[in-house]
Design an enzyme around this catalytic site. Structure first.
Site, mmCIF file in Angstrom:
data_model
loop_
_atom_site.group_PDB
_atom_site.id
_atom_site.type_symbol
_atom_site.label_atom_id
_atom_site.label_comp_id
_atom_site.label_asym_id
_atom_site.label_seq_id
_atom_site.Cartn_x
_atom_site.Cartn_y
_atom_site.Cartn_z
ATOM 1 N N SER A 1 -10.387 5.133 -4.843
ATOM 2 C CA SER A 1 -11.373 6.189 -5.051
ATOM 3 C C SER A 1 -10.941 7.222 -6.092
ATOM 4 O O SER A 1 -11.752 7.639 -6.919
ATOM 5 C CB SER A 1 -11.657 6.871 -3.712
ATOM 6 O OG SER A 1 -10.459 7.377 -3.146
ATOM 7 N N LYS B 1 0.845 -1.187 0.000
ATOM 8 C CA LYS B 1 0.000 0.000 0.000
ATOM 9 C C LYS B 1 0.885 1.244 0.000
ATOM 10 O O LYS B 1 1.697 1.432 0.905
ATOM 11 C CB LYS B 1 -0.916 -0.009 1.224
ATOM 12 C CG LYS B 1 -1.775 1.251 1.320
ATOM 13 C CD LYS B 1 -2.830 1.136 2.397
ATOM 14 C CE LYS B 1 -3.619 2.429 2.508
ATOM 15 N NZ LYS B 1 -4.685 2.339 3.516
ATOM 16 N N LYS C 1 -2.097 -1.512 -3.856
ATOM 17 C CA LYS C 1 -2.996 -0.369 -3.751
ATOM 18 C C LYS C 1 -2.222 0.934 -3.764
ATOM 19 O O LYS C 1 -1.264 1.050 -3.019
ATOM 20 C CB LYS C 1 -3.767 -0.500 -2.439
ATOM 21 C CG LYS C 1 -4.713 0.629 -2.147
ATOM 22 C CD LYS C 1 -5.264 0.466 -0.764
ATOM 23 C CE LYS C 1 -6.145 1.663 -0.455
ATOM 24 N NZ LYS C 1 -6.573 1.700 0.905
#
Ligand code: PBG
Length: 331
Positions: free
Chosen positions: A282, A202, A256
Site C-alpha cells: 500500500s 515479510k 513483501k
C-alpha cells in the site's frame, strides 16, 4: 554470464536502442496481465464503494461490488484477486472468533465470486489482524504475541477459507510453524489442491501504513510487529524463512514489501527457483499514486517501470493495487 564487449567504436551500445522495434527485440523482460494479482478491500453493505483516503483510486467494496470487480478482472485477463476484509471495532475481539466464522466477510465474498466468476482464482489472507482488538496478527497474552496458540487459530481460519472455496491461501501472520500446520490440516480435510502462497519474507515495514487504514487496523494496533516480522536489515534470515516455508509445504513464496526488497526477490529466485511473488504494498502504491496525482511524476510510466522492476528481479508475478490499471494499459 561473461559479457563480451568489443572496444568502441566496434561496439556501440546505442545501435540496439535506435528504434522502438530494435528495443523490443532486445528487451530482456516483459510484463503481461498474467503476472498480476489484484488485492481488493471488502466491506459490509450493499452497493457500496468507499474510497480509501491514503490510497488514491482504491476503494473498499461491498460483496456485490467485489463480484463486479472480479468479473472486470477476469475480463481483463487478471488471473487472481486477493481479498482483505475491513472490520470495524465492533467485530474485533480478544478471541478473534470472526476469523474462522464460515460466514465472515471474506468467506462470503469468496463464495459469491466463485459462484459468479469461477474462472478467477481467489486468494485470501491468513492472519488475525482484521479480527483482533489489538490489531496484531496473533493472540496477545500479557503484552506478548503468543505463537503456538495463534497457529491453532490460523489453522481454523485457513480451513474455513478452504471450505468457502479459495484457490490460494496466503498466510501473512509470520508465526513460526504455521505453514506446516496449515498444510497438514488442509490435506487431512481433503483440500489437497489449495495452494499455499507463503508470505515467507515479510519485513516489519513502514510501507504498510495505508493498508492498515484500509482494513481498519491503524486505530486498533498497539505497538509494532517487530517480534514476528523480519528486521529490514536481514537478508540471510529472509532466505532461511523461505527455505523453511518451502520445506513445510508452501507451493509459492512472497517477498513483501516489494521495491525496497528487490535484492531479496532476486536472491530468492536464484536460490530456490520456486514460484516467487512480490507484494507491491500500500505505501509503495500510495507514493506513486500521490506523486502522480500532484503531477510530480508520470503515473503510468512510474507504475509500469515499478512493475517491470519485479520481473527483472526474478519474480513470477506481483500483487499490486495497480493491477486493473496496468491490465488496461497492457491491452
Ligand atoms: C497483515 C497484512 C498486512 C498487509 C497484508 N497483510 C499489514 C501488516 O502486516 O500490518 C499489508 C499490505 C499492504 O500494505 O498493502 N496480516
Amino acid at each position: 554470464m561473461q559479457p563480451i564487449q568489443a572496444p568502441f567504436p566496434a561496439a556501440r551500445a546505442r545501435r540496439m536502442r535506435r528504434t522502438p522495434g530494435l528495443r523490443a527485440l532486445s528487451a530482456e523482460n516483459s510484463l503481461s496481465v498474467g503476472d498480476l494479482i489484484w488485492p481488493i478491500f471488502v466491506r459490509d453493505g450493499e452497493n457500496v464503494e468507499e474510497p480509501v483516503a491514503s490510497m488514491p483510486g482504491v476503494n473498499r467494496l461491498s460483496v456485490d461490488r467485489v463480484v463486479l470487480a472480479a468479473r472486470e478482472a477476469a475480463d481483463l485477463g487478471i488471473p487472481a484477486i486477493c481479498l482483505f476484509p475491513y472490520t470495524g471495532p465492533e467485530k474485533r475481539t480478544e478471541d478473534c472468533a470472526e476469523a474462522w466464522n464460515p460466514d465472515n466477510l471474506s468467506n462470503r465474498a469468496t463464495r459469491a465470486i466463485k459462484a459468479e466468476v469461477p474462472e478467477i482464482a481467489v486468494m485470501t489472507d491468513v492472519a488475525l489482524d482484521p479480527y483482533s482488538d489489538s490489531g496484531h496478527d496473533g493472540f496477545v497474552r500479557g503484552g506478548i504475541i503468543v505463537n503456538d496458540e495463534t497457529v491453532e487459530a490460523l489453522v481454523k481460519q485457513a480451513l474455513a477459507q478452504a471450505e468457502a472455496g479459495v484457490d490460494i491461501i496466503g498466510p501473512s501472520d509470520m508465526m513460526d510453524g504455521r505453514i506446516g500446520a496449515i498444510r497438514s490440516a488442509l490435506e487431512a480435510a481433503g483440500h489437497s489442491d489449495v495452494i499455499l502462497l507463503s508470505y515467507a519474507a515479510k519485513f516489519a515495514s513502514a510501507f504498510y501504513g495505508p493498508f492498515r487504514d484500509a482494513v481498519g487496523a491503524s486505530g486498533a494496533l498497539k505497538g509494532d510487529k517487530r517480534t514476528y516480522q523480519i528486521d529490514p536489515a536481514n537478508a540471510d534470515e529472509a532466505m532461511r524463512m523461505i527455505a523453511r516455508d518451502l520445506t513445510e509445504g508452501a507451493d509459492a513464496i512472497m517477498v513483501k514489501p516489494g521495491m525496497p526488497y528487490l535484492d531479496i526477490c532476486r536472491r530468492a529466485k536464484d536460490t530456490f527457483g520456486a514460484p516467487t511473488y512480490a507484494y507491491q504494498v500500500s505505501g509503495e502504491y500510495a507514493m506513486i499514486a500521490a506523486a502522480a496525482q500532484n503531477g510530480w511524476i508520470d503515473g503510468e510510466r512510474a507504475m509500469t517501470e515499478s512493475l517491470m522492476a519485479f520481473k527483472r528481479s526474478g519474480c513470477d508475478g506481483i500483487l499490486t493495487y495497480f493491477a486493473p490499471t496496468m491490465a488496461r494499459l497492457l491491452r
